[in-house]
Design a protein around this motif. Structure first.
Motif, PDB file in Angstrom:
ATOM      1  N   GLY A  10     -22.566   9.155 -77.035  1.00 20.09           N
ATOM      2  CA  GLY A  10     -23.309  10.688 -77.553  1.00 20.09           C
ATOM      3  C   GLY A  10     -22.207  11.576 -77.711  1.00 20.09           C
ATOM      4  O   GLY A  10     -22.656  12.749 -78.133  1.00 20.09           O
ATOM      5  N   THR A  11     -20.876  11.446 -77.870  1.00 19.37           N
ATOM      6  CA  THR A  11     -20.208  12.712 -78.267  1.00 19.37           C
ATOM      7  C   THR A  11     -20.029  12.788 -79.996  1.00 19.37           C
ATOM      8  O   THR A  11     -20.429  11.937 -80.690  1.00 19.37           O
ATOM      9  N   THR A  12     -20.244  14.225 -80.050  1.00 13.50           N
ATOM     10  CA  THR A  12     -20.242  14.522 -81.574  1.00 13.50           C
ATOM     11  C   THR A  12     -18.910  15.130 -82.055  1.00 13.50           C
ATOM     12  O   THR A  12     -18.216  15.784 -80.987  1.00 13.50           O
ATOM     13  N   SER A  13     -18.610  15.137 -83.307  1.00 12.59           N
ATOM     14  CA  SER A  13     -17.432  15.719 -83.860  1.00 12.59           C
ATOM     15  C   SER A  13     -17.500  17.253 -83.675  1.00 12.59           C
ATOM     16  O   SER A  13     -18.643  17.804 -83.839  1.00 12.59           O
ATOM     17  N   PRO A  14     -16.240  17.888 -83.267  1.00 13.11           N
ATOM     18  CA  PRO A  14     -16.603  19.169 -82.696  1.00 13.11           C
ATOM     19  C   PRO A  14     -16.648  20.206 -84.219  1.00 13.11           C
ATOM     20  O   PRO A  14     -16.764  21.359 -84.093  1.00 13.11           O
ATOM     21  N   ILE A  15     -16.176  19.686 -85.265  1.00 17.39           N
ATOM     22  CA  ILE A  15     -16.393  20.080 -86.741  1.00 17.39           C
ATOM     23  C   ILE A  15     -17.269  19.636 -87.393  1.00 17.39           C
ATOM     24  O   ILE A  15     -16.952  18.249 -87.746  1.00 17.39           O
ATOM     25  N   THR A  16     -18.490  19.941 -87.959  1.00 16.38           N
ATOM     26  CA  THR A  16     -19.309  19.501 -88.745  1.00 16.38           C
ATOM     27  C   THR A  16     -19.670  20.257 -90.140  1.00 16.38           C
ATOM     28  O   THR A  16     -19.512  21.576 -90.048  1.00 16.38           O
ATOM     29  N   ARG A  57     -25.447  15.911 -94.605  1.00 14.81           N
ATOM     30  CA  ARG A  57     -24.532  16.001 -93.082  1.00 14.81           C
ATOM     31  C   ARG A  57     -23.304  15.297 -93.215  1.00 14.81           C
ATOM     32  O   ARG A  57     -23.307  14.035 -93.559  1.00 14.81           O
ATOM     33  N   ALA A  58     -22.265  15.879 -92.957  1.00 11.24           N
ATOM     34  CA  ALA A  58     -20.762  15.184 -92.582  1.00 11.24           C
ATOM     35  C   ALA A  58     -20.603  15.605 -91.211  1.00 11.24           C
ATOM     36  O   ALA A  58     -20.198  16.647 -90.877  1.00 11.24           O
ATOM     37  N   SER A  59     -20.811  14.565 -90.435  1.00 10.78           N
ATOM     38  CA  SER A  59     -20.438  14.724 -89.026  1.00 10.78           C
ATOM     39  C   SER A  59     -19.429  13.993 -88.337  1.00 10.78           C
ATOM     40  O   SER A  59     -19.102  14.067 -87.267  1.00 10.78           O
ATOM     41  N   GLY A  60     -18.628  13.164 -89.077  1.00  8.32           N
ATOM     42  CA  GLY A  60     -17.687  12.255 -88.728  1.00  8.32           C
ATOM     43  C   GLY A  60     -16.176  12.693 -89.337  1.00  8.32           C
ATOM     44  O   GLY A  60     -15.514  11.811 -89.577  1.00  8.32           O
ATOM     45  N   LEU A  61     -15.992  14.036 -89.461  1.00  6.42           N
ATOM     46  CA  LEU A  61     -14.836  14.430 -89.654  1.00  6.42           C
ATOM     47  C   LEU A  61     -13.518  14.516 -88.755  1.00  6.42           C
ATOM     48  O   LEU A  61     -12.433  14.420 -89.051  1.00  6.42           O
TER      49      LEU A  61
END
Length: 124
Positions: A10-16, A57-61
């Motif tokens: 469930g963690t998300t990239s801190p920059i999206t 959306r770009a969520s895996g940066l």
């Protein structure tokens, strides 16, 4: 990482980021996005790359290491996006520099895009 931009657990990239094509009134899918951080020697260090999904959306940066305060840069390959659609455009790349003040916060940088202009802001 899965398609939602989250790692298992469930963690998300801190920059999206999120791109909306205002010409079409819908998300811009398939735009390549690169993330870099400015180092102490003033050079830019590559951190990650992603492409916007069907929702724009770009969520895996950013997944490796810790987010640290400093200057960051997102570069969007808008030229390839518009060329694929055979649309005349003015900006082949959009580069946005921003400041990370607190490593414990999330930084969402949306891009409102058209062939001859763009705007951005810090989102949530």
């Amino acid at each position: 990482m899965n398609n939602s931009g989250t790692r298992s657990g469930g963690t998300t990239s801190p920059i999206t980021s999120h791109i909306l094509d205002v010409r079409l009134g819908r998300p811009a899918a398939g735009v390549a996005v690169t993330l870099e951080r400015r180092g102490a020697d003033e050079s830019w260090q590559f951190l990650g790359r992603d492409a916007t999904n069907s929702d724009g959306r770009a969520s895996g940066l950013f997944w490796e290491g810790e987010l640290a305060p400093g200057r960051y840069r997102l570069t969007f390959d808008t030229g390839s996006y518009f060329a694929e659609q055979q649309v005349d455009h003015f900006y082949p790349l959009v580069t946005i520099e921003f400041q990370v003040a607190r490593a414990d916060q999330h930084y969402h940088v949306p891009l409102l895009l058209s062939p001859f202009g763009y705007s951005t802001y810090r989102g949530s």
